[in-house]
Each structure stands twice: as C-alpha cells, then as structure tokens.
Design a protein around this motif. Structure first.
Motif, short mmCIF file in Angstrom:
data_model
loop_
_atom_site.label_atom_id
_atom_site.label_comp_id
_atom_site.label_asym_id
_atom_site.label_seq_id
_atom_site.Cartn_x
_atom_site.Cartn_y
_atom_site.Cartn_z
N VAL A 2 -7.30 -10.74 -45.63
CA VAL A 2 -8.52 -9.92 -45.76
C VAL A 2 -9.72 -10.74 -46.22
CG1 VAL A 2 -8.29 -9.13 -48.17
CG2 VAL A 2 -9.28 -7.60 -46.48
N LEU A 3 -9.49 -11.99 -46.63
CA LEU A 3 -10.58 -12.77 -47.24
C LEU A 3 -11.71 -13.10 -46.26
CD1 LEU A 3 -8.45 -15.16 -49.48
CD2 LEU A 3 -9.89 -13.26 -50.25
N THR A 4 -11.34 -13.53 -45.05
CA THR A 4 -12.38 -13.92 -44.09
C THR A 4 -13.29 -12.73 -43.73
OG1 THR A 4 -10.98 -15.68 -43.25
CG2 THR A 4 -12.81 -15.01 -41.86
N PRO A 5 -12.74 -11.60 -43.28
CA PRO A 5 -13.65 -10.47 -43.03
C PRO A 5 -14.37 -10.01 -44.29
CG PRO A 5 -11.34 -9.79 -42.81
CD PRO A 5 -11.34 -11.28 -42.88
N ALA A 6 -13.71 -10.11 -45.44
CA ALA A 6 -14.36 -9.67 -46.69
C ALA A 6 -15.62 -10.48 -46.97
CB ALA A 6 -13.38 -9.78 -47.86
N VAL A 7 -15.56 -11.79 -46.82
CA VAL A 7 -16.75 -12.58 -47.15
C VAL A 7 -17.84 -12.44 -46.09
CG1 VAL A 7 -15.46 -14.26 -48.53
CG2 VAL A 7 -16.09 -14.82 -46.16
N SER A 8 -17.48 -11.97 -44.89
CA SER A 8 -18.54 -11.78 -43.87
C SER A 8 -19.63 -10.85 -44.43
CB SER A 8 -17.95 -11.23 -42.57
OG SER A 8 -17.65 -9.86 -42.67
N VAL A 9 -19.20 -9.83 -45.17
CA VAL A 9 -20.19 -8.89 -45.72
C VAL A 9 -21.01 -9.56 -46.83
CG1 VAL A 9 -20.50 -6.69 -46.90
CG2 VAL A 9 -18.77 -6.90 -45.12
N GLU A 10 -20.38 -10.41 -47.61
CA GLU A 10 -21.13 -11.12 -48.66
C GLU A 10 -22.19 -12.03 -48.02
OE1 GLU A 10 -20.81 -10.37 -51.74
OE2 GLU A 10 -21.77 -11.97 -52.88
N LEU A 11 -21.88 -12.59 -46.85
CA LEU A 11 -22.85 -13.43 -46.16
C LEU A 11 -24.03 -12.60 -45.65
CD1 LEU A 11 -20.28 -15.67 -44.25
CD2 LEU A 11 -21.80 -16.41 -46.10
N ILE A 12 -23.73 -11.40 -45.13
CA ILE A 12 -24.81 -10.49 -44.71
C ILE A 12 -25.67 -10.14 -45.94
CG2 ILE A 12 -25.36 -8.18 -43.83
CD1 ILE A 12 -24.14 -9.61 -41.59
N HIS A 13 -24.99 -9.80 -47.03
CA HIS A 13 -25.71 -9.47 -48.27
C HIS A 13 -26.60 -10.65 -48.69
CE1 HIS A 13 -26.56 -7.93 -52.22
NE2 HIS A 13 -25.86 -8.88 -52.82
N GLY A 14 -26.05 -11.84 -48.62
CA GLY A 14 -26.79 -13.04 -49.02
C GLY A 14 -28.04 -13.26 -48.17
N TYR A 15 -27.89 -13.09 -46.85
CA TYR A 15 -29.07 -13.27 -45.98
C TYR A 15 -30.13 -12.23 -46.31
CZ TYR A 15 -30.00 -9.82 -42.26
OH TYR A 15 -30.44 -8.73 -41.57
N SER A 16 -29.68 -10.98 -46.56
CA SER A 16 -30.68 -9.93 -46.77
C SER A 16 -31.44 -10.15 -48.08
CB SER A 16 -30.04 -8.54 -46.71
OG SER A 16 -29.36 -8.24 -47.90
N LEU A 17 -30.77 -10.70 -49.08
CA LEU A 17 -31.48 -11.00 -50.34
C LEU A 17 -32.55 -12.07 -50.14
CD1 LEU A 17 -28.65 -11.09 -53.05
CD2 LEU A 17 -30.14 -9.20 -52.43
N ILE A 18 -32.19 -13.12 -49.40
CA ILE A 18 -33.17 -14.20 -49.16
C ILE A 18 -34.40 -13.65 -48.44
CG2 ILE A 18 -33.61 -16.39 -47.98
CD1 ILE A 18 -30.70 -17.13 -48.33
N HIS A 19 -34.16 -12.87 -47.39
CA HIS A 19 -35.29 -12.32 -46.63
C HIS A 19 -36.06 -11.26 -47.42
CE1 HIS A 19 -33.94 -13.74 -42.33
NE2 HIS A 19 -34.17 -14.72 -43.16
#
Lengths: 320, 320
Positions: A60-77
């Motif tokens: 479950v780790l790989t799909p789980a971090v995909s959302v953290e990456l989306i969250h990370g991009y949205s914070l930067i923008h």
C-alpha cells in the motif's frame, strides 16, 4: 498504542524518498517542503485503512505516497498563489528558489504522483487508484479556484457552498488515501462506503481545525503568522457564521478588517475576538462530525479501528 | 493526400472538448490557450503511428489527447515562468486571468491528462501508457529546469548538453504520443524501436525549427515577437554554434546583446544577422536528422508511412 506508529511513518518516509530521488536544483526545490516535517497524515490514513483488513503494508506504500506527492505539489503552488512566505516554519519554495523553479517543482511532484502509480504491479488496482487520485486531484483544483472566487466576490457564500468548497479543496485528498487503503485491502462495497463516510467527515474537520488554528494557534507551532486568513479575506466557516450573526455595527467593523492587507496586529486581534462565538460554533460542528465519523467505523474490528478513531479525535484536538 | 487530415483533426478536437468540459473561470482559463489554434501535432502523431498497423482510430484518441493536455499545461506554466505576454497571437493565460488562476489552470490540465488515461478500458494498455506519459512528463520538467539553468549559468553548455536538454524538454512529448500509437496498435518490439528512433529525430528537429523561426519567422505567423529568445538569453543550437565560431570581437558584441532585456530592435536584428552561418548549420543538422528519421520508417507499409514521412518534412519546412 501510540497514535502515530514510528515504524509505519518510517516506511512512508522511505517510500517518499524513493519516489523523489534525484539530485539538482529542481529536485532540491521539490524536496524543500516535502521533507520539512509534514505529518504524513494522508499516506498514514491509507495504511491505517489497509490495516483494518490486511497486514502486509508494503503493497500500500506506493499508492499511499502518491497522494502525499499531490498534496506536496498543491502546497508549493498555493504558496505562490497566496504569496505566502512561510510554511511549516520555513521559508516557502518560491522564496528560496524563485517562482519559476517553484512552479516547476510543483509540476514535478504532481507528475511523480502518477509516476508512482505507474510502478504498481497489480494492474486492476493500479487502474482503480489512478481513477481515485486523478478525480481527487481535479477536485482539489476546482475547490482551490472556488476558494479564491469566494475571497473576491461580493456575495457572501452560503454555508452549503462553503462545505462543498472544502470537500473539494481539502476533503478530496483525505478521502482519496482512505479509498486507496480500501482498494488495496479488498474492502467489500459496504465497507468501502462506510470508510468513505468516515473519510468525508474527518476531511471536513481537518479543514475547519486548520482554520481555527489560524485564529487561535501559536505562531511557532502552526509555522505561519496567526490571523493570516483574516488578512487574506478567506471565507472560513467562522467568518461566514460571524457575518450571519454579528450585530450590524460589529459586522461593518469586521468587514473593514477582513481582507485588508494593511490591517494592524491590533485590528487582527480585534477581528479574532469578534469571532469568539463563531469558533465555538465551528467546534460544535467538528464534535458532531467526529462522533458520526467514529460511528461509521463500528462495522470494523474493535481493536483494529482504534487508531482511526483516535485520528478522528486527534484532528480536532491538534495544535499544529 | 493532405498532410493534416481534417476528419482526424476533428475527432481529436472532439475528444479534447470531452476531456475539458466544464464551465466556470478555472475551466475557461484552462481552455483559453488549449483551443487557440494549436496544430495538434502530438495527438495527430499518435493517430498516424496507429494507422501504420490498425484502422479504427477511436481507441487511440483518449490516450492521444492526454499528451496534448500535458503540452497545454506546460505552455501555460512556461509563459508564467518566462513572463511571456503573447502566444499563438493571443495574450497568455496569466495576462488574461491573472497568475494564480493561470497556475491552477495548468495544474488542472496536467491532472486531466491522467484522468483521461484512467478512462481507458484496456487495463494493460492503460498501464503501459501511464508509464509512458508520466515518464515523459518528468523529463519535460527536468528539461525545462536545465534550459533555465543554461540561461543563467556562466559556463556555456556543450552541444551534447544541449541535445540532451531538448530531448527532454521537447523530444519527450513528441516520442510519447508516437509510442502511444505504437502501444495501441500492438507494434512488435522491432517496430516500436524503429518508430521511436523516428520520433527522437523529429522531436529534435521540431525544437530546432522552433528556435530558427524565433529568429527568422514572421511575427504574425509565429504569434510572438521575433528574436524573443535572444532577449531571454536562450542557449539555442544556433547560439551555441555562434559562440564557438564567431571571431572574438563579434562574439563579445553578440554576448552584449544576448540576454539583455533592454536590447533595441536594431541590436536584436544585428544579433540575428551574426547568427546567419549558425542558422545554416542548424538547417544542415535538421536535414540529416530528417533523412535518418524517414529511413527508420522503411520497415512499414509504403502507402501507410507516407504521412509520417511528410510530417518529418513539414516540421523543418513549416513557418509557424
């Protein structure tokens, strides 16, 4: 039982590092905020949901971090869009690396999220998760646009419009990781529905508590200036409630401070004081939603659901 | 046989409209540039590649437009990063809608690209295409960052560094749609390798011709001011060649104009004149690459490969 299991958090951290693993200025900029002490609550929710029905969390780790990456991009923008210079107590990415690289660093994280999903081995689950993540990400963009529109427009949003907006802007990226956990652990339709109802409610309380902390949190703990939402004119649930309930003279005074980028510290403090009853109103909403959220967990094993119950409580009690 | 088949282009347009189909300011901003008369060369390449081996193009349209959506997002964000106010003869998205909405409009298109892939019915092909598109998108970000680094850094990039950069920044989004066509039409390993070699070469000539047109194109036809790359200090293949071959006094004069945002029209014209022999050098490279590209097509049916041969020629002859 500790709320945040260190072994799980470490595995999440390792997986994130594996997904964003190159050198150079662009990757440094992408990692700047991503590894600046986030709570990892989204991937952690994927894992906790998964653990309701299955044990071996590695898949479950790989799909789980995909959302953290989306969250990370949205914070930067978001920080670029809001012109914020501080986040998590650190200067924001565009302040350190300049705006062009910050835009690109966000774009890279957005892409790496889908790149992570492309590494999954189970094709059916990968496809289902691609659907979940891409749909949630569309909602995040839409919710963000609506939030910005609320700041500008004359007509005050209704409470319904507000809840719809935060369910997209924030809720979608809380529901998605929980759905990911459900898909990876082969939940039944009924179980998936129940956990999504839980997810919607904690997604809502998550945003409301964030907005509460902006008003009554501690600058050093929340990592940004107190009352910044007031200065930006954000239409939070407290602001909407205040605009509906304040007597006319106070309301006019409040509107003079709201969205005024030249407001003094004194004025911000005054506005926050006027929001007192509205903060209590928001806390009541959060309490009810938390009780409902926990009710939806009742179909799962008593021992195994404990952490998700505690997370629901944690979200409305947290100070950062 | 017309180079651009109107029936195919119409189907691409319909599919794009289907993928970006909501109302409101955010979607308007996302559509502003996307429907401002792009050539659709990327999805068109998917279709032409597909037609080498299969006939019913409907199944290739959704993955084909995913790349156009990635291309669309990157243009919106590039224009913000480069502070460009005109593209395709129209004001850029951030000029019309402001920067925050423009950032978000790009993010939305990026997400919609992956959302399109999530709608595919063949799971195996969807997963393969997710890999192709996400890997290509990572390269686009990396190439863009390297391009920006080239503009700033003291040491002049080598020709090898330049080709590596454009293979990522531009080539990746030409190779990807062609690979998509190959996957959807069940190419053999050998056929896929050959078509990718073709793709790499036309990806390269596509970028070089773009850079040539910036110097000797017509403002109204190319939709932006002539010589804008000179003002921005872009290290194109012509600039690199000139810096290697100009006699010292001319080189110093050239370097004074390159990247000088206050350069007069006279000076820009002077710099372009100094680039004359370098433009011929670039044209020679493009001619050789085009011959090679067409050679790689020889394993395919003579009739069916015609359009791809013509596209290779078109890329280096086009005036817009």
């Amino acid at each position: 039982m500790e709320l945040f299991d260190k072994t799980i958090l470490l595995k999440i951290e390792e997986e994130l590092n594996r997904q964003v693993n190159k050198e150079g200025k662009l990757y440094e900029a992408s990692k700047h905020l991503l590894f600046a002490g986030g709570k990892r609550i989204r991937p952690y929710l994927s894992v906790l949901t998964y653990l309701l029905k299955k044990d071996d969390i590695d898949e479950v780790l790989t799909p789980a971090v995909s959302v953290e990456l989306i969250h990370g991009y949205s914070l930067i923008h978001d920080d670029i869009m809001d012109n914020d210079s501080e986040r998590r107590g650190k200067p924001t990415v565009h302040i350190v690396y300049g705006e062009p690289i910050a835009i690109l660093a966000g774009d890279l994280l957005n892409t790496l999220a889908f790149n992570a999903i492309s590494q999954m081995e189970n094709l059916e689950k990968a496809h289902e998760i691609l659907k979940i993540v891409s749909k949630a990400s569309v909602k995040v963009c839409e919710g963000q646009a609506t939030d910005m529109e609320f700041e500008e427009r004359e007509v005050i949003p209704t409470i319904d419009e507000y809840f719809d907006m935060i369910s997209k802007k924030t809720g979608a990226l809380i529901v998605a990781p929980i759905e990911i956990g459900a898909v990876m652990a082969d939940f039944t339709e009924e179980e998936r529905k129940a956990i999504c109802e839980y997810a919607k409610r904690i997604g809502m309380t998550f945003q409301i508590q964030d907005d509460v902390l902006d008003l009554i949190g501690d600058k050093n703990t929340i990592g940004k200036p107190v009352g910044s939402d007031i200065v930006e004119g954000k239409k939070t649930i407290m602001v909407l409630h205040a605009l509906q309930t304040l007597p006319e003279p106070e309301k006019q005074r409040f509107l003079k401070i709201l969205g005024n980028s030249n407001a003094t510290d004194e004025e911000i403090k005054e506005a926050i004081e006027m929001l007192g009853p509205s903060i209590n109103y928001a806390k009541d909403i959060m309490k009810t939603a938390t009780i409902e959220a926990k009710d939806y967990l009742k179909i799962f094993d008593e021992e195994k659901r404990k952490r998700l119950e505690n997370i629901a409580e944690f979200i409305i009690e947290r100070v950062f």
